[in-house]
Scaffold this active site. Sequence first.
Site, short mmCIF file in Angstrom:
data_model
loop_
_atom_site.label_atom_id
_atom_site.label_comp_id
_atom_site.label_asym_id
_atom_site.label_seq_id
_atom_site.Cartn_x
_atom_site.Cartn_y
_atom_site.Cartn_z
N ARG A 108 0.86 -1.20 0.06
CA ARG A 108 0.03 0.18 0.16
C ARG A 108 0.82 1.31 0.00
O ARG A 108 0.64 2.34 -0.79
CB ARG A 108 -0.95 -0.03 1.13
CG ARG A 108 -1.88 1.28 1.23
CD ARG A 108 -2.96 1.11 2.22
NE ARG A 108 -2.20 1.25 3.47
CZ ARG A 108 -2.93 1.08 4.62
NH1 ARG A 108 -4.40 1.07 4.45
NH2 ARG A 108 -2.31 1.34 5.84
N LYS B 73 -2.39 7.52 1.18
CA LYS B 73 -1.94 7.65 2.47
C LYS B 73 -0.65 8.65 2.63
O LYS B 73 0.40 8.30 2.78
CB LYS B 73 -1.60 6.30 3.25
CG LYS B 73 -2.08 6.36 4.69
CD LYS B 73 -1.93 4.86 5.16
CE LYS B 73 -1.88 4.85 6.79
NZ LYS B 73 -2.82 5.87 7.48
N GLU C 28 -15.65 7.33 6.13
CA GLU C 28 -14.98 6.56 7.08
C GLU C 28 -14.80 7.37 8.31
O GLU C 28 -15.44 8.69 8.59
CB GLU C 28 -13.78 6.05 6.72
CG GLU C 28 -12.83 7.13 6.44
CD GLU C 28 -11.20 6.89 5.72
OE1 GLU C 28 -10.81 5.72 6.12
OE2 GLU C 28 -11.09 7.44 5.14
N1 PXG Z 1 -8.85 5.35 7.54
C1 PXG Z 1 -7.82 6.47 7.50
C2 PXG Z 1 -8.11 7.73 6.94
C3 PXG Z 1 -6.49 6.08 8.18
O1 PXG Z 1 -5.63 6.91 8.30
C4 PXG Z 1 -7.47 3.93 8.48
C5 PXG Z 1 -8.48 4.55 7.81
C6 PXG Z 1 -7.27 2.57 8.82
O2 PXG Z 1 -6.38 1.69 7.84
P1 PXG Z 1 -5.54 0.47 8.34
O3 PXG Z 1 -4.66 0.22 7.08
O4 PXG Z 1 -4.60 1.05 9.57
O5 PXG Z 1 -6.34 -0.75 9.07
C7 PXG Z 1 -6.64 4.94 8.76
C8 PXG Z 1 -5.12 4.30 9.44
C9 PXG Z 1 -4.80 7.64 14.20
C10 PXG Z 1 -3.99 7.26 12.99
O6 PXG Z 1 -4.15 8.39 15.17
C11 PXG Z 1 -4.59 6.35 11.93
C12 PXG Z 1 -3.70 6.21 10.79
C13 PXG Z 1 -2.65 6.74 10.77
C14 PXG Z 1 -1.96 7.51 11.58
C15 PXG Z 1 -2.75 7.79 12.69
O7 PXG Z 1 -5.85 7.26 14.26
N2 PXG Z 1 -4.39 5.63 9.49
#
Ligand code: PXG
Length: 290
Positions: free
Chosen positions: A50, A149, A182
Amino acid sequence: MKIYIDGNYYGEEEAKISVFDHGLLYGDGVFEGIRCYGGGVYKLPEHIARLYDSARAILLDVGMSQEAMIEATVATVRENGLQDGYIRLLVTRGAGGLGLNPYLCEKASVIIIASKIQLYAEEKYRDGLTMATCATRRPAPAALSPSVKSLNYLNNVMAKVEAINAGADEGVMLNEQGYVAECTGDNIFVIKNGVVSTPPVSAGALPGITRDAIFEIGEAMGKPVREATLTRYELYTADECFLTGTAAEVIPGVRLDGRPIGDGQPGPLTREFMKLFKDSTISCATPVYT
Ligand code: PXG
């Protein structure tokens, strides 16, 4: 703590990058948040794939192969003697001029931090999160694909601020059309009459690694997850709701905009997804210590 920057390790005080790095100047870069469980890195190849897709989408040459990145990640975890923890992996555009032009940046920088994270308090996993709908929308795909991301999370930060200011734990983000995308850093799932649904990536959801794990677990449980266009109505009238993310793992959502979801308690299927997710974390890990 030993932090990896471009092939070398630095102590916390010494781990620094240039003020001319476009990651800082413009949020020009990409990142991953990855967990390790019991001395293994969870779904590491998926995270790296990813990351490289995000890099590719913004024309960022990472400067090393995916295999080398996997090695570097594992080595950083080992260097820090971490068994259970959280890895933040960043690729920045690198140092350049004060103008936007990324072609003037000489080479990308890779930063790997292996540390710990606790996103929500322990009792939230028992009692569930409260949520509020944010006025801040997910970026339209024509502006920047919500699948990238990127290091530019200002949109999510503003949404998080809105949720906190509304007295909620988490914020629900809609897309430009008003459909549920989301949460600010987590994917969202609802359950109604035993059917588990989540917004499609095309609605502005990040293709979450934990989200993918829920698809696999749902399949194995005989509760296949369907992707569906959701409005707030489907959230308000759901029996159960949960959020997923690497940092959050699987956590119940019990209130939205002052309305209880179901009976306002974490539901039984949510609890089952939480348990099966926990059980699955070890089996999908790249071992660090062999
Ligand atoms: N949506 C967004 C916008 C994200 O940034 C997820 C979903 C979940 O994806 P994963 O692959 O981790 O299951 C993310 C995850 C936080 C934080 O503090 C979250 C993310 C990155 C940094 C911080 O909640 N990414």
